[in-house]
Design an enzyme around this catalytic site. Structure first.
Site, PDB file in Angstrom:
ATOM      1  N   ASN A 213      -8.879  10.359  -7.437  1.00  0.00           N
ATOM      2  CA  ASN A 213      -9.979  10.806  -6.571  1.00  0.00           C
ATOM      3  C   ASN A 213      -9.749  12.257  -6.172  1.00  0.00           C
ATOM      4  O   ASN A 213      -8.776  12.884  -6.595  1.00  0.00           O
ATOM      5  CB  ASN A 213     -10.107   9.888  -5.349  1.00  0.00           C
ATOM      6  CG  ASN A 213      -8.827   9.869  -4.539  1.00  0.00           C
ATOM      7  OD1 ASN A 213      -8.393  10.892  -4.020  1.00  0.00           O
ATOM      8  ND2 ASN A 213      -8.193   8.705  -4.450  1.00  0.00           N
ATOM      9  N   ASP A 282      -8.422   2.228  -4.422  1.00  0.00           N
ATOM     10  CA  ASP A 282      -8.593   0.835  -3.980  1.00  0.00           C
ATOM     11  C   ASP A 282      -8.316  -0.145  -5.116  1.00  0.00           C
ATOM     12  O   ASP A 282      -7.876  -1.260  -4.872  1.00  0.00           O
ATOM     13  CB  ASP A 282     -10.017   0.627  -3.443  1.00  0.00           C
ATOM     14  CG  ASP A 282     -10.194   1.322  -2.091  1.00  0.00           C
ATOM     15  OD1 ASP A 282      -9.264   1.221  -1.264  1.00  0.00           O
ATOM     16  OD2 ASP A 282     -11.231   1.984  -1.880  1.00  0.00           O
ATOM     17  N   LYS A 292      -2.808   4.867 -26.476  1.00  0.00           N
ATOM     18  CA  LYS A 292      -4.116   5.456 -26.190  1.00  0.00           C
ATOM     19  C   LYS A 292      -5.234   4.593 -26.783  1.00  0.00           C
ATOM     20  O   LYS A 292      -5.146   4.187 -27.951  1.00  0.00           O
ATOM     21  CB  LYS A 292      -4.177   6.866 -26.794  1.00  0.00           C
ATOM     22  CG  LYS A 292      -5.438   7.594 -26.426  1.00  0.00           C
ATOM     23  CD  LYS A 292      -5.500   8.966 -27.076  1.00  0.00           C
ATOM     24  CE  LYS A 292      -6.874   9.560 -26.826  1.00  0.00           C
ATOM     25  NZ  LYS A 292      -7.162  10.689 -27.685  1.00  0.00           N
ATOM     26  N   PRO A 310      -2.503  -2.820  -3.442  1.00  0.00           N
ATOM     27  CA  PRO A 310      -2.004  -3.228  -2.127  1.00  0.00           C
ATOM     28  C   PRO A 310      -2.468  -2.234  -1.064  1.00  0.00           C
ATOM     29  O   PRO A 310      -2.633  -1.041  -1.345  1.00  0.00           O
ATOM     30  CB  PRO A 310      -0.476  -3.153  -2.293  1.00  0.00           C
ATOM     31  CG  PRO A 310      -0.246  -2.256  -3.460  1.00  0.00           C
ATOM     32  CD  PRO A 310      -1.434  -2.407  -4.363  1.00  0.00           C
ATOM     33  N   ASP A 311      -2.673  -2.719   0.148  1.00  0.00           N
ATOM     34  CA  ASP A 311      -3.026  -1.833   1.261  1.00  0.00           C
ATOM     35  C   ASP A 311      -1.713  -1.395   1.926  1.00  0.00           C
ATOM     36  O   ASP A 311      -1.070  -2.179   2.630  1.00  0.00           O
ATOM     37  CB  ASP A 311      -3.941  -2.563   2.250  1.00  0.00           C
ATOM     38  CG  ASP A 311      -4.505  -1.595   3.282  1.00  0.00           C
ATOM     39  OD1 ASP A 311      -3.742  -0.727   3.755  1.00  0.00           O
ATOM     40  OD2 ASP A 311      -5.703  -1.688   3.595  1.00  0.00           O
ATOM     41  N   ILE A 312      -1.346  -0.150   1.679  1.00  0.00           N
ATOM     42  CA  ILE A 312      -0.033   0.343   2.127  1.00  0.00           C
ATOM     43  C   ILE A 312       0.033   0.378   3.660  1.00  0.00           C
ATOM     44  O   ILE A 312       0.988  -0.105   4.269  1.00  0.00           O
ATOM     45  CB  ILE A 312       0.236   1.744   1.533  1.00  0.00           C
ATOM     46  CG1 ILE A 312       0.208   1.655  -0.001  1.00  0.00           C
ATOM     47  CG2 ILE A 312       1.565   2.303   2.035  1.00  0.00           C
ATOM     48  CD1 ILE A 312       0.168   2.989  -0.716  1.00  0.00           C
ATOM     49  N   PHE A 332      -5.791   6.957   8.620  1.00  0.00           N
ATOM     50  CA  PHE A 332      -6.909   7.881   8.464  1.00  0.00           C
ATOM     51  C   PHE A 332      -8.070   7.095   7.878  1.00  0.00           C
ATOM     52  O   PHE A 332      -7.857   6.127   7.145  1.00  0.00           O
ATOM     53  CB  PHE A 332      -6.537   9.042   7.527  1.00  0.00           C
ATOM     54  CG  PHE A 332      -6.097  10.270   8.261  1.00  0.00           C
ATOM     55  CD1 PHE A 332      -4.917  10.274   8.982  1.00  0.00           C
ATOM     56  CD2 PHE A 332      -6.875  11.427   8.236  1.00  0.00           C
ATOM     57  CE1 PHE A 332      -4.506  11.403   9.679  1.00  0.00           C
ATOM     58  CE2 PHE A 332      -6.480  12.575   8.926  1.00  0.00           C
ATOM     59  CZ  PHE A 332      -5.301  12.565   9.641  1.00  0.00           C
ATOM     60  N   LYS A 350      -7.007  -2.646  10.102  1.00  0.00           N
ATOM     61  CA  LYS A 350      -5.667  -2.256   9.635  1.00  0.00           C
ATOM     62  C   LYS A 350      -4.591  -2.645  10.646  1.00  0.00           C
ATOM     63  O   LYS A 350      -3.404  -2.584  10.337  1.00  0.00           O
ATOM     64  CB  LYS A 350      -5.610  -0.739   9.405  1.00  0.00           C
ATOM     65  CG  LYS A 350      -6.654  -0.217   8.431  1.00  0.00           C
ATOM     66  CD  LYS A 350      -6.155  -0.223   7.004  1.00  0.00           C
ATOM     67  CE  LYS A 350      -7.244   0.282   6.062  1.00  0.00           C
ATOM     68  NZ  LYS A 350      -6.823   0.363   4.690  1.00  0.00           N
TER      69      LYS A 350
HETATM   70  N1  CTP Z   1      -4.792   2.986   2.784  1.00  0.00           N
HETATM   71  C1  CTP Z   1      -3.605   2.504   2.288  1.00  0.00           C
HETATM   72  N2  CTP Z   1      -3.602   1.740   1.162  1.00  0.00           N
HETATM   73  C2  CTP Z   1      -4.753   1.434   0.534  1.00  0.00           C
HETATM   74  C3  CTP Z   1      -5.984   1.934   1.024  1.00  0.00           C
HETATM   75  C4  CTP Z   1      -5.974   2.713   2.158  1.00  0.00           C
HETATM   76  O1  CTP Z   1      -2.551   2.788   2.868  1.00  0.00           O
HETATM   77  N3  CTP Z   1      -4.708   0.697  -0.556  1.00  0.00           N
HETATM   78  C5  CTP Z   1      -4.774   3.764   4.037  1.00  0.00           C
HETATM   79  C6  CTP Z   1      -5.191   5.203   3.890  1.00  0.00           C
HETATM   80  O2  CTP Z   1      -4.075   6.040   3.664  1.00  0.00           O
HETATM   81  C7  CTP Z   1      -5.842   5.476   5.234  1.00  0.00           C
HETATM   82  C8  CTP Z   1      -6.441   4.148   5.624  1.00  0.00           C
HETATM   83  O3  CTP Z   1      -5.713   3.173   4.876  1.00  0.00           O
HETATM   84  O4  CTP Z   1      -4.881   5.781   6.226  1.00  0.00           O
HETATM   85  C9  CTP Z   1      -7.891   4.007   5.333  1.00  0.00           C
HETATM   86  O5  CTP Z   1      -8.200   4.397   4.022  1.00  0.00           O
HETATM   87  P1  CTP Z   1      -9.696   4.411   3.507  1.00  0.00           P
HETATM   88  O6  CTP Z   1      -9.675   4.791   2.057  1.00  0.00           O
HETATM   89  O7  CTP Z   1     -10.547   5.199   4.450  1.00  0.00           O
HETATM   90  O8  CTP Z   1     -10.120   2.913   3.692  1.00  0.00           O
HETATM   91  P2  CTP Z   1     -10.015   1.652   2.820  1.00  0.00           P
HETATM   92  O9  CTP Z   1      -8.977   0.754   3.386  1.00  0.00           O
HETATM   93  O10 CTP Z   1      -9.850   1.994   1.384  1.00  0.00           O
HETATM   94  O11 CTP Z   1     -11.441   0.984   3.091  1.00  0.00           O
HETATM   95  P3  CTP Z   1     -12.900   1.392   2.494  1.00  0.00           P
HETATM   96  O12 CTP Z   1     -12.650   1.854   1.093  1.00  0.00           O
HETATM   97  O13 CTP Z   1     -13.644   0.137   2.604  1.00  0.00           O
HETATM   98  O14 CTP Z   1     -13.455   2.440   3.388  1.00  0.00           O
END
Ligand code: CTP
Length: 409
Positions: A213, A282, A292, A310-312, A332, A350
């Site tokens: 991104n 995500d 390739k 995973p959501d870190i 953030f 979160k």
């Molecule tokens: N974050 C994370 N791991 C992920 C996704 C997000 O640690 N897999 C953290 C980001 O670093 C940020 C916060 O979660 O501090 C929110 O990230 P954001 O991209 O705004 O939200 P998402 O959880 O991805 O939700 P959405 O895409 O529905 O807005």
């Protein structure tokens, strides 16, 4: 930024080839808003002329304690009383030894001895051959100077003018500038270990392609710098970005969300504050190809399937350290609309005490930003400003909150 506006720096040059870098340093200090009074030793004048430094600083250079330009003939008193700091750059091995012994047989060392200790800090940028730097006498002198209250900025590593390679080069002017600016910042996070994630992640489709991104990493890098300026030990876990690591920050480079998770969970064991600025992908391709993926000429496009990453932040916030409050977690939110509602919902989802909202398309890649802080008490706007200025404000807010929670400071 004018980070040194209102500061008056006495820039002392001693004998060393690094004097050529001091011309650039003088300019850099001025560009940040400082006024600079140059003082040179006789040895420094062998390497660069006072005229060069006079032209750059727009002030006559001093080099003798018998300078008749001072009506009371006391330049060591007059010049040091006006200073917010004395910066010796380059500081030779010999000059370090003089400072240790309180020698005062020429203007610069005399001025260092005569400065009011509680008002005029002494900042030292050593520069010498690697053997001189490594010598026990120099290391002993450095330790003594530190315990006498001087701030030693360390040295660079690499090719030396003498043809040898190793430690002992003077830091580059921009590095020294960053150190001087940091020196004057309030020390609100001394004793804290702060962990920050920054930048995008990259999720491989095959060995040559992937999805990522537009995150530039600038906000996270600015936070890492501001936290270090505030006195914290800082670990920066960075996705693929080409930004210079802030001085004094430990950087861990990662690529995918999975890599970032592993590095973060590991560092979170010893951290007190975690700030997640990374724009973590995500989803990632479920089955990245080992080779390739080729076009076969049929016009058919490959069908990619994705799995969620995973959501870190949530993982760390819900860990025992996050839950007990031993680790203060800050998220953030990069939104494209409804910032307030989305940020409030995201904070709860979160499970973090503080969430910082910003509008993604308005900030990705930019040098400035505007932030919305959301915590249990309400919201607070931080108006549009440079990312570094905002990072400093955010660090101050976090320091206040962690102190209020009785965390280790
Ligand atoms: N974050 C994370 N791991 C992920 C996704 C997000 O640690 N897999 C953290 C980001 O670093 C940020 C916060 O979660 O501090 C929110 O990230 P954001 O991209 O705004 O939200 P998402 O959880 O991805 O939700 P959405 O895409 O529905 O807005």
């Amino acid at each position: 930024m004018n980070d040194l506006a209102g500061k008056h720096i006495v820039l002392g040059l001693t004998g060393g080839i690094a004097c050529y870098k001091s011309a650039e340093l003088c300019r850099a200090l001025l560009k940040e808003g400082a006024t600079v009074q140059v003082v040179m030793t006789e040895a420094a004048e062998q390497f660069i002329t006072p005229i060069t430094l006079q032209a750059l600083s727009n002030r006559p250079v001093y080099s003798s304690q018998w300078d008749p330009r001072e009506p009371n003939n006391m330049p060591h008193i007059n010049l040091s009383r006006e200073a917010d700091a004395i910066l010796i750059a380059p500081c030779s091995a010999d000059f370090m030894a003089k400072l240790v012994h309180g020698r005062a047989d020429e203007l610069l060392s005399l001025m260092c001895l005569a400065r009011p200790l509680d008002k005029v800090p002494l900042l030292v940028a050593p520069a010498m051959n690697r053997e001189m730097w490594a010598h026990p006498a120099t290391q002993r002198n450095m330790a003594q100077l530190t315990s006498d209250g001087a701030m030693i900025f360390g040295v660079g590593t690499g090719d030396q003018a003498c043809g040898e390679t190793g430690d002992g080069r003077m830091l580059e002017p921009q590095e020294l500038l960053e150190e001087v600016i940091a020196f004057f910042q309030p020390k609100t996070l001394v004793g804290e270990h702060l962990l920050v994630t920054a930048g995008p992640t990259y999720e491989a489709i095959d060995p040559v392609r992937g999805i990522t991104n537009l995150s530039s990493g600038k906000m996270g890098f600015a936070i890492a710098r501001a936290a270090r300026e505030a006195g914290a030990e800082v670990t920066l876990i960075a996705g693929p970005v080409h930004l210079t690591t802030p001085r004094g920050v430990t950087r861990v480079n990662v690529t995918s969300a999975q890599n970032m998770l592993e590095a973060t969970v590991d560092c979170a064991q010893s951290a007190h504050i975690f700030i997640a600025t990374a724009a973590v992908a995500d989803w990632r391709p479920a089955n990245p190809a080992e080779q390739k993926i080729k076009k076969d000429g049929s016009g058919e496009v490959p069908a990619l399937t994705f799995v969620e990453n995973p959501d870190i932040l949530a993982t760390v916030a819900q860990s025992p350290r996050g839950q007990s409050g031993a680790l203060y977690c800050v998220g953030f939110a990069a939104e494209s609309q409804d910032l307030l509602a989305n940020a409030q919902a995201k904070r709860l989802r979160k499970g973090v005490p503080l969430l910082v909202g910003n509008i993604g398309p308005a900030t990705f890649g930019q040098d400035d930003n505007a932030l919305l802080l959301v915590d249990e008490l309400g919201t607070q706007d931080l108006a549009r400003d440079s990312k570094l200025a905002l990072a400093r404000k955010l660090i101050a807010k976090i320091a206040t909150r962690t102190r209020a929670k009785g965390q280790k400071v």
